[in-house]
Write a protein that holds these residues in place. Structure first.
Motif, short mmCIF file in Angstrom:
data_model
loop_
_atom_site.label_atom_id
_atom_site.label_comp_id
_atom_site.label_asym_id
_atom_site.label_seq_id
_atom_site.Cartn_x
_atom_site.Cartn_y
_atom_site.Cartn_z
N ARG A 93 0.80 -1.22 0.00
CA ARG A 93 0.00 0.00 0.00
C ARG A 93 0.84 1.27 0.00
N SER A 149 1.13 -3.88 -5.33
CA SER A 149 0.99 -2.41 -5.32
C SER A 149 0.66 -1.87 -6.71
N SER A 233 -6.32 8.41 -2.35
CA SER A 233 -5.47 7.23 -2.18
C SER A 233 -4.52 7.41 -1.00
N GLU A 237 -4.52 4.99 2.27
CA GLU A 237 -3.43 4.10 2.64
C GLU A 237 -2.99 4.26 4.08
#
Length: 275
Positions: A93, A149, A233, A237
């Motif tokens: 991540r 990822s 994002s 994360e």
């Protein structure tokens, strides 16, 4: 970005960390991921009856996302086979916010301020701090986590664009979840004996984990309607910090200090992004 969107994404991050801990704590990770996919299908079918179907322009994105998610499940399962939750999760991540922000600039015409980029990099730095000089290093786990990822960045960009073209965000989420029946069917046919060998308790845990996973991703997709993909994002994360703390408390993984230090760095990055 409004405080409501920030809290929405942070809630999604916590839910995501919980279901990943379920996967790591389970015996048969491949079969468990199949049940996770089934856990997406159940609410997806209900939502498909309640909300309008997405526009035809969004259908290729749903198909592409389903294929990419298949790869995501495969490599995530492989990574957890060889590495700890607190080793695999940060790598899988940690680099994705930067990749998604760059991809969104190219494919979604999103251009972030220097402050936003700074916050994204700070969050990524905090995440990567969790694995620097960490004992229990595993080459196969590292490779699988890095590939994971890339799949995360790919489906995040695809779905971020697809949901904006759909004309029905909840309909897009519904059909995206329904399409994951393909993943469940494949696992069931390929590993049927192992799936039938699961106890009822483990089966329910897997399906519940899928519902949590679906809720987490649905919240993230909703947030992408109102904020840039890269920023969403980066906030998303922060689940890495939650996962690290779960690893310490639930799975008894160590060391503790680095996880707390990384949490402070990530929290600072969130503040920079939110401002």
């Amino acid at each position: 970005m409004t405080p409501a969107i920030v809290l929405t994404v942070l809630a999604a991050a916590l839910l995501h960390a919980v279901w990943n801990a379920m996967i790591k704590g389970s015996g048969d990770k491949t079969v468990m991921l199949g049940l996770i996919a089934l856990g997406h299908v159940v609410p997806g079918v209900a939502m498909a009856f309640l909300f309008p179907a997405p526009a035809l322009e969004a259908v290729p994105y749903i198909i592409a996302s389903t294929v990419i998610h298949w790869g995501y499940y495969y490599f995530l399962s492989a990574a957890y086979k060889f590495g700890d939750l607190s080793f695999v999760y940060p790598i899988a991540r940690g680099t994705t916010p930067v990749m998604i922000a760059m991809g969104a600039t190219i494919w979604a015409d999103e251009y972030l301020s220097w402050q936003a980029w700074g916050g994204i990099l700070i969050v990524s730095l905090g995440i990567i701090t969790l694995v620097i000089k960490r004992s229990g290093f595993s080459g196969p786990a590292l490779l699988a986590a890095v590939i994971t990822s890339f799949t995360i960045a790919a489906y995040s960009i695809v779905d971020g664009i697809g949901i904006r073209l759909s004309g029905s965000p909840l309909g897009y989420i519904a059909w995206l979840f329904v399409a994951e029946f393909i993943v469940f069917a494949f696992v069931g046919l390929r590993f049927g004996t192992r799936m039938r060998a699961l106890t009822r308790r483990i089966g329910l845990i897997g399906i519940c984990g899928g519902v949590l996973s679906g809720a987490a991703y649905g919240l993230v997709l909703y947030a992408k309607m109102f904020a840039p993909l890269g920023i969403v994002s980066a906030l998303r994360e922060t689940s890495v910090v939650f996962a690290a703390l779960i690893g310490v408390i639930w799975l008894h993984e160590r060391p503790v200090f680095r996880r707390l230090f990384a949490s402070v760095i990530v929290a600072f990055g969130i503040i920079v992004i939110s401002l």
